[in-house]
Design an enzyme around this catalytic site. Structure first.
Site, PDB file in Angstrom:
ATOM      1  N   ASN A 156      14.715  15.794 -14.889  1.00 51.30           N
ATOM      2  CA  ASN A 156      13.472  15.018 -14.907  1.00 51.30           C
ATOM      3  C   ASN A 156      13.667  13.608 -15.461  1.00 51.30           C
ATOM      4  O   ASN A 156      14.427  13.413 -16.406  1.00 51.30           O
ATOM      5  CB  ASN A 156      12.429  15.744 -15.771  1.00 51.30           C
ATOM      6  CG  ASN A 156      12.012  17.070 -15.156  1.00 51.30           C
ATOM      7  OD1 ASN A 156      11.958  17.199 -13.937  1.00 51.30           O
ATOM      8  ND2 ASN A 156      11.753  18.056 -15.992  1.00 51.30           N
ATOM      9  N   GLN A 193      -6.300  -6.155 -42.844  1.00 53.99           N
ATOM     10  CA  GLN A 193      -5.056  -5.561 -43.320  1.00 53.99           C
ATOM     11  C   GLN A 193      -4.304  -4.811 -42.212  1.00 53.99           C
ATOM     12  O   GLN A 193      -3.076  -4.742 -42.211  1.00 53.99           O
ATOM     13  CB  GLN A 193      -5.384  -4.602 -44.462  1.00 53.99           C
ATOM     14  CG  GLN A 193      -4.204  -3.839 -44.994  1.00 53.99           C
ATOM     15  CD  GLN A 193      -4.589  -3.063 -46.250  1.00 53.99           C
ATOM     16  OE1 GLN A 193      -4.833  -3.657 -47.291  1.00 53.99           O
ATOM     17  NE2 GLN A 193      -4.674  -1.758 -46.137  1.00 53.99           N
ATOM     18  N   HIS A 209       0.830  -1.224   0.000  1.00 53.05           N
ATOM     19  CA  HIS A 209       0.000   0.000   0.000  1.00 53.05           C
ATOM     20  C   HIS A 209       0.857   1.263   0.000  1.00 53.05           C
ATOM     21  O   HIS A 209       0.422   2.303   0.489  1.00 53.05           O
ATOM     22  CB  HIS A 209      -0.944   0.026   1.218  1.00 53.05           C
ATOM     23  CG  HIS A 209      -1.703  -1.248   1.400  1.00 53.05           C
ATOM     24  ND1 HIS A 209      -2.946  -1.475   0.863  1.00 53.05           N
ATOM     25  CD2 HIS A 209      -1.371  -2.396   2.046  1.00 53.05           C
ATOM     26  CE1 HIS A 209      -3.356  -2.696   1.178  1.00 53.05           C
ATOM     27  NE2 HIS A 209      -2.421  -3.285   1.892  1.00 53.05           N
ATOM     28  N   SER A 230      14.457  21.201 -17.884  1.00 54.95           N
ATOM     29  CA  SER A 230      13.234  21.969 -18.092  1.00 54.95           C
ATOM     30  C   SER A 230      13.581  23.211 -18.896  1.00 54.95           C
ATOM     31  O   SER A 230      14.696  23.731 -18.809  1.00 54.95           O
ATOM     32  CB  SER A 230      12.652  22.355 -16.734  1.00 54.95           C
ATOM     33  OG  SER A 230      11.933  23.569 -16.830  1.00 54.95           O
ATOM     34  N   TYR A 273     -11.772 -13.801 -45.157  1.00 57.16           N
ATOM     35  CA  TYR A 273     -10.911 -12.624 -45.282  1.00 57.16           C
ATOM     36  C   TYR A 273     -11.722 -11.356 -45.547  1.00 57.16           C
ATOM     37  O   TYR A 273     -12.655 -11.353 -46.339  1.00 57.16           O
ATOM     38  CB  TYR A 273      -9.870 -12.773 -46.411  1.00 57.16           C
ATOM     39  CG  TYR A 273      -9.005 -11.518 -46.493  1.00 57.16           C
ATOM     40  CD1 TYR A 273      -7.909 -11.348 -45.664  1.00 57.16           C
ATOM     41  CD2 TYR A 273      -9.351 -10.463 -47.339  1.00 57.16           C
ATOM     42  CE1 TYR A 273      -7.159 -10.169 -45.688  1.00 57.16           C
ATOM     43  CE2 TYR A 273      -8.605  -9.284 -47.373  1.00 57.16           C
ATOM     44  CZ  TYR A 273      -7.513  -9.150 -46.537  1.00 57.16           C
ATOM     45  OH  TYR A 273      -6.787  -7.984 -46.551  1.00 57.16           O
ATOM     46  N   GLU A 313       9.281   8.087 -17.809  1.00 54.56           N
ATOM     47  CA  GLU A 313       7.913   8.491 -18.133  1.00 54.56           C
ATOM     48  C   GLU A 313       7.543   8.028 -19.547  1.00 54.56           C
ATOM     49  O   GLU A 313       6.419   7.607 -19.805  1.00 54.56           O
ATOM     50  CB  GLU A 313       7.761  10.011 -17.980  1.00 54.56           C
ATOM     51  CG  GLU A 313       7.869  10.440 -16.519  1.00 54.56           C
ATOM     52  CD  GLU A 313       8.179  11.929 -16.343  1.00 54.56           C
ATOM     53  OE1 GLU A 313       7.924  12.711 -17.267  1.00 54.56           O
ATOM     54  OE2 GLU A 313       8.695  12.293 -15.265  1.00 54.56           O
TER      55      GLU A 313
HETATM   56  N1  ARG Z   1      -2.563  -6.584 -48.143  1.00 52.27           N
HETATM   57  C1  ARG Z   1      -3.587  -7.512 -47.817  1.00 52.27           C
HETATM   58  C2  ARG Z   1      -3.636  -7.666 -46.300  1.00 52.27           C
HETATM   59  O1  ARG Z   1      -2.742  -7.303 -45.697  1.00 52.27           O
HETATM   60  C3  ARG Z   1      -3.320  -8.853 -48.417  1.00 52.27           C
HETATM   61  C4  ARG Z   1      -4.524  -9.708 -48.535  1.00 52.27           C
HETATM   62  C5  ARG Z   1      -5.422  -9.155 -49.567  1.00 52.27           C
HETATM   63  N2  ARG Z   1      -6.502 -10.040 -49.859  1.00 52.27           N
HETATM   64  C6  ARG Z   1      -7.640  -9.601 -50.462  1.00 52.27           C
HETATM   65  N3  ARG Z   1      -8.535 -10.491 -50.668  1.00 52.27           N
HETATM   66  N4  ARG Z   1      -7.834  -8.360 -50.752  1.00 52.27           N
HETATM   67  O2  ARG Z   1      -4.565  -8.116 -45.731  1.00 52.27           O
END
Ligand code: ARG
Length: 463
Positions: A291, A328, A162, A283, A323, A296
């Protein structure tokens, strides 16, 4: 065969109008994922070698593609490659250049694969080697902590609970707590590699492929353990990204805890440590200031790493299989996490090499706050056959008396002590000695000097 001439994108047969300039400029990821160029080329070479082995492409074509890819790798590493945002990402930029170098036969490279499996293959390979880099820096940090701990086995200070003085400890023991934490971090990163060790290459866009590919071959070539089992899961899965950032978050949290504590101890209120001029800043207005900016910085960066973890969690939340472009940004958060943590590990190492404990102040602080009260209670249990609860009560009365008289426990005389517990003799005085107190904690994992020495040895052997 795919035409790819004069700055045309691969899909311009189907998509006749130019993509919005704005989106081309903003939606590309080349500035981020160009970092994957080595892994991408490695994966592509393994892929075409497999295609040749399976008689899907000829020996001549395979060689041409490998030649082109190796040339591209050299160009990129020598900064002689022109990345084009128009081709979105590293995969398309490399493929585009391959067409320029070897001509139409470059079009065989993408047989039986998609960017969807390609990108996670690259990223997994990247995380594997970056984990090793992180662990190397963690080893350096561990060595510095061990060195500092070794120099401070006999440096006494108060241990806090504490933030109030609790019991005396060795500064070396305190430092060894961080050796435990960073060693767990290392192990956590290493454990991730076990889960990550499945090869995505060959699952293609999401279904697998009708070509007679050999995924075990690329698995071996690329140093994975097994091929992944389900094509849909493979292209959707970013658990390995979360594992990486989660492990980095815990490690950052440890860094922020030591940073915060050292900031406190460096404050004028505590004054328990001194930071050399190398690791402080001044500073712009107050001429006297030194500092602890670096500490920090470390504490603040933990917030950035946590942010990356929550970014990735949020990107994945409710995302249908398989996907999507949303994914990305996995690379953005992984790279930023890696860079941030790696810098923090190096900076913490630098700070620890430039830190010295103010031993006198530490001892002085340890002499306040009745830190040997628990030792006294233990003594009563051991020497005057009391239950711990009765001994605790008696000791609390003694502390109250000391407080009332404005004395430390060791400044009370035996007559004063006897008034509260008549069985006490002069022998009790040794209990108030801080070194005795610390050395009496010889149970496994405790703060006694011998224990610390053994632990330092144990970890030195490991490194
Ligand atoms: N640059 C894309 C990523 O990083 C690669 C995969 C793209 N695939 C697609 N179906 N557009 O995700």
């Amino acid at each position: 065969m795919t035409k790819n001439k004069n700055n045309q994108t691969i899909w311009n047969t189907r998509i006749k109008n130019k993509t919005s300039n704005l989106f081309q400029k903003i939606g590309n990821s080349i500035d981020i994922d160009k970092r994957l160029y080595k892994e991408d080329i490695l994966g592509s070479i393994a892929h075409v070698e497999m295609l040749f082995k399976q008689r899907i492409i000829s020996f001549k074509i395979k060689n041409k593609i490998v030649y082109g890819l190796n040339k591209i790798e050299k160009e990129i590493s020598k900064n002689k490659f022109e990345f084009n945002k128009k081709y979105e990402d590293i995969h398309m930029n490399i493929e585009k250049r391959l067409f320029e170098i070897i001509g139409e036969e470059a079009g065989y490279l993408h047989t039986a694969r998609s960017r969807n499996d390609q990108v996670i293959t690259d990223l997994k390979i990247w995380i594997k080697s970056s984990t090793k880099d992180l662990n190397k820096n963690m080893d350096k940090l561990l060595k510095s902590i061990l060195k500092l701990a070794d120099k401070n086995i006999e440096t006494l200070m108060p241990g806090f609970t504490h933030l109030k003085n609790a019991q005396a400890v060795s500064f070396g023991h305190y430092l060894m707590a961080y050796v435990e934490m960073f060693s767990r971090d290392k192990k956590r990163f290493e454990n991730n590699l076990e889960n990550l060790n499945e090869n995505p290459l060959g699952v293609s866009a999401l279904t697998g492929t009708s070509f007679n590919i050999d995924r075990n071959y690329t698995t071996k070539k690329l140093g994975f353990k097994n091929p992944t089992n389900n094509s849909i899961d493979t292209v959707s899965d970013r658990d390995f990204v979360l594992d990486f950032i989660f492990s980095a978050s815990i490690c950052s949290m440890h860094i922020s805890r030591i940073a915060e504590e050292l900031i406190l101890w460096n404050s004028d209120g505590y004054n328990l440590i001194t930071l050399s001029d190398k690791v402080v800043t001044g500073s712009s207005i107050m001429p006297q200031k030194k500092n602890p900016d670096l500490l920090e910085y470390l504490r603040g960066k933990t917030g950035i790493v946590y942010g990356n973890l929550f970014s990735m969690f949020t990107i994945l939340k409710g995302l249908p299989l398989s996907y999507f472009k949303d994914l990305q940004d996995d690379k953005l958060v992984v790279f930023n996490t890696f860079d941030t943590l790696n810098n923090c590990l190096k900076i913490l190492d630098e700070v620890l090499k430039n830190l010295s404990p103010n031993k006198k102040k530490m001892l002085e602080l340890a002499r306040s706050g009745y830190v040997t009260a628990t030792d006294l209670a233990d003594y009563l249990v051991k020497n005057h056959s009391m239950t711990f609860r009765n001994a605790y009560k008696k000791t609390a009365e003694i502390v109250n008396l000391a407080e009332k008289k404005g004395k430390k426990l060791e400044e009370l005389n035996i007559l004063e002590l006897k008034k509260i517990e008549p069985k006490l003799t002069n022998e009790v005085m040794k209990i108030f000695n801080l070194k005795n107190s610390v050395n009496s904690k010889s149970s496994y994992g405790g703060t006694s000097f011998d224990n610390i020495k053994k632990m330092i040895l144990k970890y030195r052997k490991k490194l």
